[in-house]
Design a protein around this motif. Structure first.
Motif, PDB file in Angstrom:
ATOM      1  N   TYR A 158      42.210 -16.665  82.128  1.00 27.51           N
ATOM      2  CA  TYR A 158      42.852 -16.142  83.334  1.00 27.51           C
ATOM      3  C   TYR A 158      43.529 -17.267  84.129  1.00 27.51           C
ATOM      4  N   VAL A 159      42.927 -18.440  84.140  1.00 30.18           N
ATOM      5  CA  VAL A 159      43.591 -19.593  84.769  1.00 30.18           C
ATOM      6  C   VAL A 159      44.921 -19.872  84.054  1.00 30.18           C
ATOM      7  N   VAL A 160      44.890 -19.842  82.726  1.00 28.25           N
ATOM      8  CA  VAL A 160      46.115 -20.066  81.954  1.00 28.25           C
ATOM      9  C   VAL A 160      47.125 -18.953  82.237  1.00 28.25           C
ATOM     10  N   CYS A 161      46.631 -17.732  82.328  1.00 30.42           N
ATOM     11  CA  CYS A 161      47.529 -16.600  82.582  1.00 30.42           C
ATOM     12  C   CYS A 161      48.269 -16.798  83.901  1.00 30.42           C
ATOM     13  N   ALA A 162      47.553 -17.258  84.914  1.00 28.78           N
ATOM     14  CA  ALA A 162      48.209 -17.531  86.198  1.00 28.78           C
ATOM     15  C   ALA A 162      49.287 -18.588  86.028  1.00 28.78           C
TER      16      ALA A 162
ATOM     17  N   THR B  61      52.292 -17.203  84.000  1.00 27.79           N
ATOM     18  CA  THR B  61      53.092 -16.276  84.804  1.00 27.79           C
ATOM     19  C   THR B  61      53.977 -17.043  85.781  1.00 27.79           C
TER      20      THR B  61
ATOM     21  N   ALA C 106      45.983 -27.168  83.518  1.00 24.22           N
ATOM     22  CA  ALA C 106      46.456 -25.921  82.908  1.00 24.22           C
ATOM     23  C   ALA C 106      47.898 -25.632  83.278  1.00 24.22           C
ATOM     24  N   ASN C 107      48.281 -25.908  84.503  1.00 18.95           N
ATOM     25  CA  ASN C 107      49.663 -25.626  84.908  1.00 18.95           C
ATOM     26  C   ASN C 107      50.661 -26.397  84.052  1.00 18.95           C
TER      27      ASN C 107
END
Ligand SMILES: Nc1ncnc2c1ncn2[C@@H]1O[C@H](COP(=O)(O)OP(=O)(O)O)[C@@H](O)[C@H]1O
Ligand SMILES: Nc1ncnc2c1ncn2[C@@H]1O[C@H](COP(=O)(O)OP(=O)(O)O)[C@@H](O)[C@H]1O
Ligand SMILES: [Mg+2]
Ligand SMILES: [Mg+2]
Ligand SMILES: [Mg+2]
Ligand SMILES: [Mg+2]
Lengths: 329, 214, 329, 214
Positions: C268-272, C275, C229-230
């Motif tokens: 939420y993993v993607v949101c982290a 961000t 995801a990162n």
């Protein structure tokens, strides 16, 4: 397994970072995995604390905020958090009027929250517990029925009552009445895949569904052919009403809930089918909530929850709330 | 050298052996739990025993004062780190057993300590024998250990008998219909699968026997 | 194809029945497929009307209500509604201060809304249009960029401005500024399956993703290996910022959007990850919205939308709204 | 009997033939649209022509007053029922062609009407020839029809020439990179596929030729 993650072991921590980034009104203790309100209630009020295994988002972390939970303690995927994490959530939440634990009835949740309640009591917190066990797919288990969709109704109504300044015992009693008035049942088109194992909880053929499924990839009562939404809704409505027909004074709250990978348009199709079947039973919902609130990772399917609400419950269901997943103006 | 009593050194050897065994069996335990549970029993125990090893590597000043103290640390670490059903059950079992264990326990004292662990599991989880839980491995192990002690068996032999009995007990869960824990939701569909918790309980007792035999 | 539907041809109508059952604050004209507010605004205000093909829910039907749209006209799955349906929505919505059409930039939407605007003008409605074209995955097409996530930002901000009594021209002008400030980009792990064809829009191998994908199963710019995801977030953030870095006075609004079958925990993993990558670019979001708002049936994946908002836009983003899919207290 | 002019009867025969052809080609058109669009062109047109047949089955009192009136009804029905890109494009094309068509159109008048339809498509959608749209079938058809009319061809021959040209035009969209419509999002990946709209346009012209030849 195709997932938007970094590694199986980091999913819960990464998601909490994302949650914190998106919701400045939440305080997230990453070390102890406690999500609480960034701004504490003005005066002492009964604090609602809930938690359990992760993978059911927005449950519970998405329901922290005014009008619902004071703190949530997410565990590993599908694994209830250990007692000290629950204790940390209670500590973060207690504003002096006691703490209500809302616990879904799974052995792990029950045991860990029980030990946490003992620890909290030793530290001087007043703790009461509501056990949610609404899933009528379970029969003849000494462990009792599972807790699923009704948890949202308990969070919402008990949260609103606590916000009104009710005492711990009063809030607990409401929670128990809500649980007693609630029934749920779920159908899966596909099981969720726990990234730790990389395998779906169970395998279904292209035309098969799992009827009476749990939210941890627990297989259900039986396997059937996929049928049109109207027929599935009839099966599910009938299961939920069996032995629990709402009385004449009841104002049913209905939750049509997606399991994680179910598109909203399908949930609205199901909602239409559920409403029609309820009408055939003479049941008219007072409120209907449609969305993915109690999920099972990327499982596809839906659950139905029906709460035969009384006037107070309905009033509390409509009361203001301001959380990531449920806002009431 | 075979150990005559369960002293602190043997307790530590046991737990380290158990941790290695859990690591080896992780996938197997998870596979069993996937069939009738939620597929995490292996990773739950691995997470717990990883934390336990860390606790053993950072003992209190002067070392653990007794095998009981060591087992109590194992128990509270498991309770604190595992979560799920097995975390509190094993955690409280080790704490109760540790509390019961005298400094140099002979087989009879070991049987009493294991019985205390079993009692803790039953008190916390409410399972009866035959409910297809870790009780079904622990209960026959207590009986076998006690019986061996009564015949004057060495610790190595007595714990081996306990491990044998636990393994049999675990195997015998296969035809049972679960009445406790997540598998109970399956009703009749829970039959035909060996219980993951009973399997890991047998594994822990085998680790004790192996350590005692060294 | 596994779906909770009755038949491919009845999905849109069935879903509208479910929508009406769940949301008594909406008026649904089943015949003409128009969703509008059951309670009309007190006085004349600029009416916001949007629509387009179905299959993107909650867009647009879930955004009807105080603070956002006055009416929505859903077409067949992935097919923009014909002009007379759009006209019917305009008629239902116009309270005397004119109608703003919010149109996603697809040929079908553009043409049908254009014809509808002519019909509406003939009938004496004042109509203005905002065209949303935020998807930077599209390059070198004479049809221009596609409209995706920014539509939500336009609905929200223009809806709030209209609620304040602004004039039609003013609301249109704001909409154009929001569009100019917005960029989106999407990645799919799996295409959605249109029930009419029963086949996914495109096929991906177990380790493949589609980068720069559209919301109608349009394949993207290129096919790549699935990555953590990162890394995906870095690709997507970089694409969105390319040539459109927010200025010093900007307060970016970020939308991390699921495509329909993406579980919230993954978002939420993607949101982290998003961000963190934005921070590497020196960009700090003022607001972040995480959820499935602009979907593509049961496609899996996410899109990122960034709006380099000014103070007014942010204020309007925070203003009250009460719709099925977005509520602001 | 071959028709000498495009009268109301032939107009109706054309549209009924076209409706049947659309029905037969639905899956093919949708498959073409799946490759470079969103997979609905076939169902869009089927929906439209189903409504068109209903409109023909319920003509105005005394029947359609002219072939132009009939085609205008076809156009407004398509505009009202299809949606998507092709709905307004075909709808406005039929309306414009119908408005241009005299009561008993010879091939030259037909060419003018088709040219009016093409102009409507280009005015609404802004496509140039070579953009890989239905313009690429319509534009050569207009030219072929006009050329045939100038050589004094019968309506049957002239429309057959138009249909041939449209089919060639549709086939020739295959190597093109789309610059309009949904396929344009694919950029270079849109090459190697025949355009669905150009394909259906050719199909509609073939239906006209078939009807005129009967
Ligand atoms: N009430 C109980 N009493 C004793 N053992 C239990 C009980 N409930 C569950 N267990 C044991 O726990 C095991 C499952 O552990 P684990 O998978 O780690 O936890 P969870 O079920 O929370 O995922 C089961 O195989 C069973 O042996
Ligand atoms: N701007 C345009 N001008 C002319 N024809 C166009 C234009 N845009 C699209 N088309 C035609 O429309 C066809 C697609 O129609 P259809 O699939 O029914 O609509 P949609 O693209 O909205 O799904 C394309 O194959 C192309 O021939
Ligand atoms: Mg578990
Ligand atoms: Mg388990
Ligand atoms: Mg379309
Ligand atoms: Mg199409």
């Amino acid at each position: 397994m195709k997932k938007l993650i970094n590694s199986p072991g980091s999913v819960v921590d990464d998601a909490l970072v994302g949650l914190a980034a998106a919701h400045p009104a939440l305080a997230v203790d990453f070390e102890r995995r406690v999500v609480s309100r960034a701004v504490c209630p003005a005066g002492p009020k009964v604090a609602l604390v809930s938690g359990g295994g992760s993978g059911h988002e927005p449950l519970h972390i998405g329901f922290v905020g005014p009008g619902m939970l004071d703190a949530a303690c997410p565990g590993e995927l599908f694994t209830s958090p250990p007692p000290d994490r629950i204790l940390a959530a209670a500590q973060a939440a207690d504003s002096g009027a006691g703490v209500l634990f809302v616990v879904k009835n799974y052995t792990g949740d029950v045991l860990n929250f029980r030990l946490a309640a003992e620890l909290a009591a030793e530290q001087g917190h007043r703790v009461a517990t509501v056990l949610v066990d609404d899933d009528v797919a379970v029969r003849d288990s000494a462990a009792g029925r599972r807790g699923t969709g009704a948890t949202v109704v308990v969070h919402k109504t008990c949260g609103a009552l606590a916000e009104r300044g009710a005492a711990l015992e009063e809030v607990r009693e409401l929670g128990e009445r809500v649980v007693a008035a609630s029934r749920s049942f779920a159908v899966a088109l596909a099981a969720g895949t726990n990234p730790e194992t990389g395998r779906p909880g169970f395998d279904l053929a292209e035309d098969e569904i799992e009827v009476g499924v749990g939210i941890h990839g627990e297989p259900g009562r039986r396997r059937e052919r996929l049928r049109p939404a109207n027929e599935l809704a009839a099966t599910v409505v009938d299961a939920v009403l069996e032995g629990n027909r709402p009385g004449p004074g009841d104002r049913p709250i209905v939750l049509v809930n997606g399991l994680g990978a179910t598109p909203l348009i399908e949930l609205y199709v199901v909602c239409a089918a559920v409403t029609a079947r309820l009408a055939e039973h003479g049941v008219t919902p007072a409120r209907t909530l449609v969305g993915s609130y109690v999920t099972s990772l990327d499982a596809a399917g839906f659950s139905l929850t029906l709460t035969a609400a009384d006037r107070l419950m309905l009033e509390l269901w409509d009361a203001p709330a301001d959380t990531p997943a449920l806002v009431r103006a | 050298m075979t150990h005559r009593t369960l002293d602190t050194a043997l307790a530590e050897a046991w737990i380290r052996t158990a941790a290695a065994a859990v690591e080896d069996a992780e996938r197997h335990l998870t596979a069993l739990d996937t069939a009738i549970g939620d597929g995490d029993h292996g990773s739950n125990l691995r997470r717990g025993f990883t934390a336990v090893l860390a606790a053993l590597d950072a003992p209190p000043e002067g070392g653990f004062e007794s095998p009981g103290a060591l087992l109590r640390t194992v128990g509270s670490t498991l309770t604190a780190k595992v979560g799920g059903a097995s975390g509190p059950l094993y955690g409280q079992a080790f704490r109760a057993a540790g509390a019961e264990l005298p400094p140099d326990a002979d087989p009879a004292a070991c049987a009493d300590a294991l019985a205390a662990g079993l009692a803790a599991v039953r008190a916390l989880g409410g399972a009866e024998p035959g409910d297809k839980t870790l009780v079904d491995a622990l209960a026959p192990a207590v009986d076998a250990l006690r019986a061996a002690a009564e015949t004057g068996a060495t610790l190595a032999r007595a714990t081996a008998a306990a491990a044998d009995a636990a393994e049999r007990g675990a195997r015998d869960t296969t035809p049972l219909q679960a009445r406790r824990g997540r598998a109970s939701y399956l009703g009749p569909r829970s039959t035909g699968h060996q219980d993951p918790g009973a399997t890991s309980a047998a594994l822990l007792l085998r680790a004790l026997a192996d350590a005692a035999a060294r």
